[in-house]
Write a protein that holds these residues in place. Sequence first.
Motif, PDB file in Angstrom:
ATOM      1  N   ILE A  93      31.600  63.807  97.841  1.00  0.00           N
ATOM      2  CA  ILE A  93      31.334  63.996  96.276  1.00  0.00           C
ATOM      3  C   ILE A  93      31.862  62.902  95.430  1.00  0.00           C
ATOM      4  CG2 ILE A  93      32.502  65.892  94.507  1.00  0.00           C
ATOM      5  CD1 ILE A  93      32.117  68.034  96.509  1.00  0.00           C
ATOM      6  N   THR A  97      29.905  60.606  93.248  1.00  0.00           N
ATOM      7  CA  THR A  97      30.329  61.081  91.482  1.00  0.00           C
ATOM      8  C   THR A  97      31.063  59.360  91.043  1.00  0.00           C
ATOM      9  OG1 THR A  97      30.875  62.646  91.868  1.00  0.00           O
ATOM     10  CG2 THR A  97      32.782  61.364  89.796  1.00  0.00           C
TER      11      THR A  97
ATOM     12  N   PHE B 168      29.606  64.869  87.109  1.00  0.00           N
ATOM     13  CA  PHE B 168      28.969  65.119  88.014  1.00  0.00           C
ATOM     14  C   PHE B 168      29.282  66.003  89.627  1.00  0.00           C
ATOM     15  CE2 PHE B 168      26.079  63.149  92.120  1.00  0.00           C
ATOM     16  CZ  PHE B 168      24.758  63.780  90.629  1.00  0.00           C
ATOM     17  N   ALA B 169      31.028  65.226  89.602  1.00  0.00           N
ATOM     18  CA  ALA B 169      31.636  66.100  90.864  1.00  0.00           C
ATOM     19  C   ALA B 169      31.853  67.556  90.801  1.00  0.00           C
ATOM     20  CB  ALA B 169      33.297  66.241  90.385  1.00  0.00           C
ATOM     21  N   MET B 170      30.578  68.301  90.345  1.00  0.00           N
ATOM     22  CA  MET B 170      30.623  69.784  90.415  1.00  0.00           C
ATOM     23  C   MET B 170      29.091  69.654  90.684  1.00  0.00           C
ATOM     24  SD  MET B 170      32.856  71.809  88.006  1.00  0.00           S
ATOM     25  CE  MET B 170      31.683  72.086  86.405  1.00  0.00           C
ATOM     26  N   THR B 171      28.283  68.713  90.240  1.00  0.00           N
ATOM     27  CA  THR B 171      26.579  68.525  90.841  1.00  0.00           C
ATOM     28  C   THR B 171      26.465  68.488  92.116  1.00  0.00           C
ATOM     29  OG1 THR B 171      25.973  68.001  88.385  1.00  0.00           O
ATOM     30  CG2 THR B 171      24.427  67.761  89.853  1.00  0.00           C
ATOM     31  N   ALA B 172      27.201  67.097  92.406  1.00  0.00           N
ATOM     32  CA  ALA B 172      27.459  67.010  93.993  1.00  0.00           C
ATOM     33  C   ALA B 172      27.654  67.546  94.529  1.00  0.00           C
ATOM     34  CB  ALA B 172      28.878  65.889  93.605  1.00  0.00           C
ATOM     35  N   MET B 173      29.064  68.637  93.911  1.00  0.00           N
ATOM     36  CA  MET B 173      29.685  69.653  95.292  1.00  0.00           C
ATOM     37  C   MET B 173      28.454  70.652  95.614  1.00  0.00           C
ATOM     38  SD  MET B 173      32.354  72.430  94.585  1.00  0.00           S
ATOM     39  CE  MET B 173      31.890  73.535  93.650  1.00  0.00           C
ATOM     40  N   PHE B 174      27.260  71.210  94.678  1.00  0.00           N
ATOM     41  CA  PHE B 174      26.156  71.746  95.005  1.00  0.00           C
ATOM     42  C   PHE B 174      25.481  71.244  95.628  1.00  0.00           C
ATOM     43  CE2 PHE B 174      28.214  73.895  90.930  1.00  0.00           C
ATOM     44  CZ  PHE B 174      27.944  74.661  91.438  1.00  0.00           C
ATOM     45  N   VAL B 175      25.743  70.049  95.119  1.00  0.00           N
ATOM     46  CA  VAL B 175      24.084  69.357  95.942  1.00  0.00           C
ATOM     47  C   VAL B 175      25.050  69.159  98.271  1.00  0.00           C
ATOM     48  CG1 VAL B 175      23.759  67.703  97.024  1.00  0.00           C
ATOM     49  CG2 VAL B 175      23.227  68.103  94.670  1.00  0.00           C
TER      50      VAL B 175
END
Lengths: 108, 236
Positions: A93, A97, B168-175
């Motif tokens: 993550i 980011t 984007f941290a949250m999108t990355a988490m869902f990915v």
Amino acid sequence: MTTTQQIITIGMAVLATVLTRFLPFIIFPSGKEMPKVIQYLGKVLPAAVFGFLVVFCLKNVEILSGSHGIPELIAVAVVTVLHLWKRQMLLSILGGTVVYMFLVQLIF
Amino acid sequence: MNKNGIIKRSLLAAFPYTLPILAGFLFLGITYGLYMNVSGFGFVYPMVTSMLVFAGSAEFLLVNMLLGAFDPIQTFLMILMINARHLFYGISLLEKYSGTGLKKFYLIFGMCDESFSVNCSVDIPENTDKGWFMFFVTILNQSYWVLGATLGGIFGSFINFNTEGLDFAMTAMFVVIFLEQLLKEKNHLSSVLGIVLPVVSLLIFGPDKFIIPAMIMIFAALILLKKPLLKGGAAI
């Protein structure tokens, strides 16, 4: 809008949101036998919802204009590669980011 | 093992899973508070709405509604539609949330995209309590959001660090959660449907209206494709 009208508007938003959260638990209280189809959905639904959430997060990406979704594509690829390589959630993550912030702030 | 020890361990076990959400929620929360601030509302508005509504997109929309003409019915219906995805989460969590005592009320009240994903995907660590673990995931996530929204409402206009892209941290988490699901499952059909059908819906209906059609498509596909979905073991 008067303050009272504002409070009613916020109250409506609270009511609608709470309803969407509690409804399944009200219709199918624990202890009662759940219909087969709901048991089945409870099992197969999460996988589809995880996919849905990825699309949901990226819903406003413009493919045809702006940066054409290239920063998102690269950052998602970075997250994927990092994760398949190290399988450390926070690292994947963080890496994705940082790359994304670099791309949208300095390149696109 | 004493009860306080288990509660503490559950908190410590839950915290790392909420770190990406800390980044995302603080950032988005501050953005929301700032938006309220520049729309002429005091910090009490973002603070109270983030506590009581606690659903990001609905709260942003609520700002527009508060600025527009008084129409409670429309507010109710719009918010109902935006948040309809919670119905999905509820059905998926019916079993997981059972047997958690009084905490269940808060678990349901505070259920958001992020808490759902963590609680639904994580194997609860040993020596912790399922109910407390999920409770802490939920309440930590909500506190980040309330904190961000309140800070944004108070100080929003003073922030000058370039935070563009932090969410984007949250999108990355869902990915990552989606990848974990793919690695874990034997049958990928449900995951594939979960990407393909929302994309189809997005292309047809656009970003503002795609949620409900996507949900209907997913429900229909899961029910029609029951046999292939259950082949090779259940999806989970």
